[in-house]
Design a protein around this motif. Sequence first.
Motif, PDB file in Angstrom:
ATOM      1  N   ARG A 215       7.830   3.417  31.540  1.00  0.00           N
ATOM      2  CA  ARG A 215       6.914   4.539  31.816  1.00  0.00           C
ATOM      3  C   ARG A 215       5.912   4.214  32.921  1.00  0.00           C
ATOM      4  N   ASP A 243       5.540  13.448  40.656  1.00  0.00           N
ATOM      5  CA  ASP A 243       5.741  14.619  39.827  1.00  0.00           C
ATOM      6  C   ASP A 243       6.749  15.543  40.526  1.00  0.00           C
ATOM      7  N   THR A 254       5.766  10.636  32.042  1.00  0.00           N
ATOM      8  CA  THR A 254       5.754  11.238  30.708  1.00  0.00           C
ATOM      9  C   THR A 254       6.902  12.231  30.543  1.00  0.00           C
ATOM     10  N   ASN A 255       6.937  13.270  31.375  1.00  0.00           N
ATOM     11  CA  ASN A 255       7.934  14.325  31.216  1.00  0.00           C
ATOM     12  C   ASN A 255       9.105  14.234  32.199  1.00  0.00           C
ATOM     13  N   GLY A 256       8.991  13.399  33.189  1.00  0.00           N
ATOM     14  CA  GLY A 256      10.032  13.292  34.199  1.00  0.00           C
ATOM     15  C   GLY A 256       9.426  12.900  35.521  1.00  0.00           C
ATOM     16  N   SER A 277      14.493  11.732  33.780  1.00  0.00           N
ATOM     17  CA  SER A 277      13.685  12.087  32.618  1.00  0.00           C
ATOM     18  C   SER A 277      13.775  10.953  31.601  1.00  0.00           C
TER      19      SER A 277
END
Length: 279
Positions: A215, A243, A254-256, A277
């Motif tokens: 991460r 992002d 976190t989300n991708g 992801s």
Amino acid sequence: MKVVRTRAELRAALAAARRPVGLVPTMGWLHAGHLSLVERARAESATVVVSIFVNPRQFGQAADFTKYPRNEARDLAMCEAAGVDLVFAPTVDEVYPPGFDTVVSVGAVAGPLEGAARPGHFDGVATVVAILFALVGAERAYFGLKDYQQVRVIRRMALDLALPTEVVALETVRDPDGLAMSSRNARLSAAGRAAAPVLRRALLAGGSHVRAGGRDAHAVREAMLAVLATEPLADVDYVSVADPETLEELATITNGALLSLAVGIEGVRLIDNERVSPR
């Protein structure tokens, strides 16, 4: 297949064209990636238009513009074989007439990555695409996701300017060794071509790190850089973990994330990206 070279000829040819119209904007030196866009346009459109125009306003260096590969006869033959109905192949003065003094400049999404590395590049892209959208009036226009940021910029521009053309993005087409197809690949020597798949290997290493639970975006960048460091011909411009929507650099995934990079091989600047992801 008809070839037109002026705005007036294009408008006349489109006046009786069957709808919907699909547009595939290119700078020529076509390859299988372009043809995948044409194939999709052909499946969804009654009339397929391909533009062939090496846009000087998106090149930061005149030498890069001059060296860009060109072979119109080859491109036209490929278009005809692919079932294209109309090719727009204008001169620079036809796209930018004398006295032309307008720039389309997209905001935040055009700032990082390629926007930071190539100041003014996306102004040139957005300006010429706005012109093409206005001239062709296509229901859909087709772009490849190898140029992920470009797609984001064009979508933002079309939305903000209320242009009715839908921007359709297709996945990157790759050679068997993973190298993203690009007109610039033609400028590589045999040694450079052999070195170039290191971009894809770097992206896969970064993606594997994320899918394994990583991460920390800095660690992902380091994993990509470690692979690039194994190739002596690789001159790294940037590696990014950003992002996918804003293209702002991430500290934590976190989300991708969008993994992307720009690398010079023998003076030829290559880019690629991978969307990942976490599991």
